[in-house]
Write a protein that holds these residues in place. Structure first.
Motif, PDB file in Angstrom:
ATOM      1  N   ALA A 112      11.565 -18.843  18.927  1.00 36.16           N
ATOM      2  CA  ALA A 112      11.124 -19.662  19.952  1.00 36.16           C
ATOM      3  C   ALA A 112      10.185 -20.783  19.491  1.00 36.16           C
ATOM      4  O   ALA A 112       9.620 -21.431  20.371  1.00 36.16           O
ATOM      5  CB  ALA A 112      10.483 -18.752  20.781  1.00 36.16           C
ATOM      6  N   GLY A 113      10.396 -20.994  17.976  1.00 38.14           N
ATOM      7  CA  GLY A 113       9.416 -22.186  17.555  1.00 38.14           C
ATOM      8  C   GLY A 113       7.956 -21.915  17.135  1.00 38.14           C
ATOM      9  O   GLY A 113       7.207 -22.682  16.993  1.00 38.14           O
ATOM     10  N   ARG A 114       7.766 -20.586  17.256  1.00 39.48           N
ATOM     11  CA  ARG A 114       6.089 -20.301  17.045  1.00 39.48           C
ATOM     12  C   ARG A 114       6.038 -20.052  15.486  1.00 39.48           C
ATOM     13  O   ARG A 114       6.940 -19.442  14.957  1.00 39.48           O
ATOM     14  CB  ARG A 114       5.683 -19.171  17.920  1.00 39.48           C
ATOM     15  N   ARG A 115       4.747 -20.102  15.156  1.00 37.26           N
ATOM     16  CA  ARG A 115       4.724 -19.514  13.695  1.00 37.26           C
ATOM     17  C   ARG A 115       3.750 -18.279  13.877  1.00 37.26           C
ATOM     18  O   ARG A 115       2.822 -18.378  14.393  1.00 37.26           O
ATOM     19  CB  ARG A 115       3.904 -20.637  12.826  1.00 37.26           C
ATOM     20  N   ILE A 116       4.080 -17.210  13.026  1.00 38.00           N
ATOM     21  CA  ILE A 116       3.497 -15.891  12.896  1.00 38.00           C
ATOM     22  C   ILE A 116       2.809 -15.625  11.793  1.00 38.00           C
ATOM     23  O   ILE A 116       3.440 -15.579  10.763  1.00 38.00           O
ATOM     24  CB  ILE A 116       4.441 -15.066  13.462  1.00 38.00           C
ATOM     25  N   TYR A 117       1.333 -15.487  11.739  1.00 38.08           N
ATOM     26  CA  TYR A 117       0.851 -15.101  10.393  1.00 38.08           C
ATOM     27  C   TYR A 117      -0.117 -13.896  10.607  1.00 38.08           C
ATOM     28  O   TYR A 117      -0.973 -13.891  11.732  1.00 38.08           O
ATOM     29  CB  TYR A 117      -0.146 -16.215   9.915  1.00 38.08           C
ATOM     30  N   ALA A 118      -0.155 -13.113   9.709  1.00 36.79           N
ATOM     31  CA  ALA A 118      -1.138 -12.060   9.779  1.00 36.79           C
ATOM     32  C   ALA A 118      -2.524 -12.351   9.863  1.00 36.79           C
ATOM     33  O   ALA A 118      -2.915 -13.191   9.066  1.00 36.79           O
ATOM     34  CB  ALA A 118      -1.055 -11.072   8.562  1.00 36.79           C
TER      35      ALA A 118
END
Length: 199
Positions: free
Chosen positions: A118-124
């Protein structure tokens, strides 16, 4: 349908991840790689939407593979046991869309893939905290000394190169070990590398 290539050198984990994601109605695993080299080939062959990449793999690390795939159109999600700021920084530079740790809950993986699509960036979260938390404690001169140590130079050679006495260099080394909270030169270099401070 979100198409996925998984790169993981532990075969059992590779199979488990593939089975887990294939259970999702909107996902299909189109390729499984045991190293970074294979991952790049499978991404070129299948042109998946997402490539899930471990970091420490034979032939080519996940970070090297991610760098090679930058701008290829496939979104890279790093999935690793290593919460090292240096790795995280390099993954960001390689354009990785996500960086998760293997101890994250399994349902988080599928939802992270959807978020990335969906275009987001996911970081811990612990990585983000680490990346902006710890500052390099060494002065420019101390960093110079450590870089020369990393090149394998002796105290005498470092003194000659930096126009210092050997005694001054030894003082610098003891300050470096103290600041980095390590007991020898090898540990100092390792700690400096892991934090991504060698620029």
């Amino acid at each position: 349908m979100i198409t996925i290539v998984i790169a993981e050198d532990q075969r059992m984990l590779l199979g488990a991840l593939a089975s887990l994601l294939d259970l999702e109605e909107d996902m299909k695993v189109v390729g499984q790689a045991g190293n970074g080299e294979e991952a790049v080939q499978l991404v070129r062959l299948h042109q998946p939407d997402v490539c899930i990449m471990d970091i420490e793999m034979p032939l080519k690390s996940g970070l090297e593979a991610a760098e090679e795939l930058k701008g290829f159109g496939c979104k890279v999600l790093i999935l690793t046991t290593f919460a090292r700021p240096g790795y995280f920084e390099r993954a960001l530079k390689a354009g990785a869309h996500g960086y998760l740790l293997k101890d994250s809950p399994s349902e988080e993986l599928a939802s992270s893939i959807r978020s990335i699509m969906a275009g987001r960036r996911i970081y811990a979260p612990e990585l983000v905290d680490g990346a902006f938390g710890e500052e390099n404690p060494l002065t420019e001169r101390e960093k110079e000394v450590l870089l020369l140590i990393a090149e394998g130079k002796t105290t005498k050679e470092i003194a000659g190169e930096l126009f210092l006495t050997a005694g001054t260099v030894r003082n610098y080394i003891s300050v470096i070990l103290d600041k980095l909270n390590v007991s020898n030169r090898i540990e100092a270099i390792t700690r400096f590398k892991e934090n991504g401070w060698f620029k």
